[in-house]
Motif scaffolding. Structure first.
Motif, short mmCIF file in Angstrom:
data_model
loop_
_atom_site.label_atom_id
_atom_site.label_comp_id
_atom_site.label_asym_id
_atom_site.label_seq_id
_atom_site.Cartn_x
_atom_site.Cartn_y
_atom_site.Cartn_z
N THR A 101 0.89 -1.03 -0.01
CA THR A 101 -0.03 -0.19 -0.22
C THR A 101 0.80 1.25 0.02
OG1 THR A 101 -0.16 0.00 2.13
CG2 THR A 101 -1.90 -1.28 1.46
N SER A 102 0.26 2.30 -0.23
CA SER A 102 1.29 3.55 -0.26
C SER A 102 0.76 4.47 1.02
CB SER A 102 0.94 4.56 -1.45
OG SER A 102 -0.52 4.71 -1.70
N ASN A 103 1.54 5.33 1.80
CA ASN A 103 1.08 6.19 2.63
C ASN A 103 0.38 5.47 3.91
OD1 ASN A 103 2.71 8.06 1.25
ND2 ASN A 103 0.94 8.70 -0.02
N PRO A 104 0.86 4.82 4.56
CA PRO A 104 2.37 4.14 4.85
C PRO A 104 2.36 2.97 3.82
CG PRO A 104 1.05 3.29 6.48
CD PRO A 104 0.00 4.22 5.69
N ASN A 105 3.68 2.76 3.58
CA ASN A 105 4.18 1.82 2.49
C ASN A 105 4.18 0.34 3.51
OD1 ASN A 105 4.33 3.16 0.41
ND2 ASN A 105 6.81 3.59 0.87
N LYS A 106 2.91 -0.31 3.28
CA LYS A 106 2.64 -1.55 4.11
C LYS A 106 2.53 -2.80 3.28
CE LYS A 106 0.09 -3.83 7.65
NZ LYS A 106 -0.42 -3.75 8.88
N LEU A 107 3.33 -3.57 3.34
CA LEU A 107 3.34 -4.99 2.67
C LEU A 107 2.23 -6.11 3.11
CD1 LEU A 107 4.60 -6.89 0.40
CD2 LEU A 107 6.40 -7.57 2.34
N PHE A 108 1.38 -6.52 2.17
CA PHE A 108 0.52 -7.59 2.60
C PHE A 108 1.13 -8.78 1.71
CE2 PHE A 108 -1.79 -3.79 3.60
CZ PHE A 108 -2.46 -3.89 4.71
N THR A 109 1.20 -9.84 2.62
CA THR A 109 1.44 -11.23 1.75
C THR A 109 0.91 -12.28 2.16
OG1 THR A 109 3.26 -11.77 3.18
CG2 THR A 109 4.04 -10.32 1.63
N LYS A 110 0.65 -13.26 1.51
CA LYS A 110 -0.12 -14.91 1.66
C LYS A 110 0.54 -15.76 0.90
CE LYS A 110 -4.40 -16.38 2.76
NZ LYS A 110 -4.09 -17.35 3.84
N VAL A 111 0.76 -16.76 1.36
CA VAL A 111 1.11 -18.09 0.37
C VAL A 111 -0.14 -18.79 -0.01
CG1 VAL A 111 1.97 -20.44 0.76
CG2 VAL A 111 3.13 -18.28 2.01
N LEU A 112 -0.24 -18.75 -1.30
CA LEU A 112 -1.50 -19.40 -1.96
C LEU A 112 -1.14 -20.82 -2.34
CD1 LEU A 112 -2.62 -16.53 -4.12
CD2 LEU A 112 -3.09 -16.92 -1.99
N ASN A 113 -2.24 -21.69 -2.33
CA ASN A 113 -2.16 -23.16 -2.60
C ASN A 113 -3.38 -23.24 -3.58
OD1 ASN A 113 0.09 -24.29 -0.89
ND2 ASN A 113 -1.44 -23.46 0.76
N LYS A 114 -3.36 -24.39 -4.29
CA LYS A 114 -4.36 -24.79 -5.27
C LYS A 114 -5.65 -24.41 -4.85
CE LYS A 114 -5.98 -28.65 -8.05
NZ LYS A 114 -5.77 -30.25 -8.34
N GLY A 115 -6.27 -23.80 -5.48
CA GLY A 115 -7.75 -23.20 -5.09
C GLY A 115 -7.85 -21.87 -4.69
N ASP A 116 -6.70 -21.59 -4.16
CA ASP A 116 -6.76 -20.17 -3.33
C ASP A 116 -6.87 -18.88 -4.15
OD1 ASP A 116 -6.49 -21.55 -1.09
OD2 ASP A 116 -4.43 -21.05 -0.59
N VAL A 117 -7.47 -17.98 -3.74
CA VAL A 117 -7.76 -16.64 -4.48
C VAL A 117 -7.29 -15.68 -3.46
CG1 VAL A 117 -9.49 -15.19 -5.38
CG2 VAL A 117 -9.67 -17.73 -5.74
N PHE A 118 -6.67 -14.35 -4.40
CA PHE A 118 -6.06 -13.45 -3.84
C PHE A 118 -6.29 -12.10 -4.75
CE2 PHE A 118 -2.74 -10.30 -2.35
CZ PHE A 118 -2.82 -10.54 -1.05
N VAL A 119 -6.75 -10.92 -4.07
CA VAL A 119 -6.84 -9.79 -4.86
C VAL A 119 -5.80 -8.60 -4.59
CG1 VAL A 119 -8.73 -7.93 -5.28
CG2 VAL A 119 -9.43 -10.07 -4.81
N PHE A 120 -5.67 -8.11 -5.88
CA PHE A 120 -4.68 -7.05 -6.01
C PHE A 120 -5.01 -5.74 -6.24
CE2 PHE A 120 -2.27 -10.96 -7.23
CZ PHE A 120 -1.46 -10.95 -6.03
N PRO A 121 -5.26 -4.72 -5.57
CA PRO A 121 -6.07 -3.56 -5.78
C PRO A 121 -5.27 -2.69 -6.80
CG PRO A 121 -5.65 -3.66 -3.31
CD PRO A 121 -4.93 -4.64 -4.12
N ILE A 122 -6.31 -2.42 -7.64
CA ILE A 122 -5.64 -1.37 -8.88
C ILE A 122 -4.50 -0.55 -8.44
CG2 ILE A 122 -7.43 0.69 -8.35
CD1 ILE A 122 -7.79 0.84 -11.36
N GLY A 123 -3.64 -0.39 -9.14
CA GLY A 123 -2.48 0.50 -9.32
C GLY A 123 -1.35 0.24 -8.18
N LEU A 124 -1.46 -0.74 -7.27
CA LEU A 124 -0.69 -1.07 -6.38
C LEU A 124 0.37 -2.10 -6.69
CD1 LEU A 124 -2.64 -1.36 -3.12
CD2 LEU A 124 -1.67 0.68 -3.95
N ILE A 125 1.68 -1.85 -6.26
CA ILE A 125 2.91 -2.72 -6.73
C ILE A 125 2.39 -3.99 -6.08
CG2 ILE A 125 5.23 -3.10 -6.38
CD1 ILE A 125 5.63 0.00 -6.37
N HIS A 126 2.94 -5.03 -6.93
CA HIS A 126 2.44 -6.41 -6.13
C HIS A 126 3.32 -7.57 -6.98
CE1 HIS A 126 -0.38 -5.89 -9.88
NE2 HIS A 126 -0.38 -7.41 -9.88
#
Length: 186
Positions: A101-126
């Motif tokens: 994220t920006s302001n503050p720069n906070k990292l969100f992470t997750k380990v994904l396995n088969k069948g898992d889903v994750f969303v990356f918001p528009i415009g964010l570095i991922h």
């Protein structure tokens, strides 16, 4: 009584005629996408993009799709999609994913396995990184017919013309030799 029998016979014949009239061979035309699992790149990753440029039928629908193939320990490097949110589903393998994220720069992470889903918001570095010893396959959907992509390292170190090394030296607080080395990689 006779009128009822004639009615039922007529109805049965009409139903039979309708079913015969709609029985036909399916169209030989098929829509398909053959993806090539070419993960021989420097980072062990390949993307097969299906956007409005490749499939004009997506025009005005606000969606696109990508197939992501990862070699063992392959990486989809840090990047952004300036015009679309991304939703990712892992079909095979394991991915370590994250966004900042920006302001503050906070990292969100997750380990994904088969069948898992994750969303990356528009415009964010991922990024996505295959942490497994086997190939990984994932599909990404985007909320744009052409979400765009800006790969951070390519943009910073591989622009044409190149960014002035003095700018990069000061921005990254590193020696000129490091900047020269990085610019040669891209």
């Amino acid at each position: 009584m006779m009128k009822g029998v004639h009615f039922l016979v007529t109805l049965a014949l009409l139903a039979l005629a309708t079913s015969l009239a709609s029985a036909y061979d399916p169209s030989p035309l098929q829509d398909f996408c053959v993806a090539i699992n070419n993960t021989n790149s420097a980072v062990g990753f390949n993307v097969t993009l299906v956007n409005v440029d490749k499939l004009p039928g997506l025009n005005t629908l606000g969606i696109s799709l990508a197939r992501l193939d990862f070699a063992p320990y392959g990486l989809n490097p840090p990047h952004t999609h300036p015009r679309g949110t991304e939703i990712l589903v892992v079909v095979e393998g394991t991915l370590y994913v994250g966004f900042v994220t920006s302001n503050p720069n906070k990292l969100f992470t997750k380990v994904l396995n088969k069948g898992d889903v994750f969303v990356f918001p528009i415009g964010l570095i991922h990024f996505q990184f295959n942490i497994g010893k086997t190939n990984t396959l994932a599909f990404a959907g985007f909320s744009s017919q052409n979400p765009g992509v800006i790969t951070i390292a390519n943009a910073v170190f591989g622009s044409t013309p190149p960014i002035n090394p003095d700018v990069l030296i000061k921005a990254f607080q590193v020696d000129k030799n490091v900047i020269d080395y990085l610019q040669k990689q891209f």
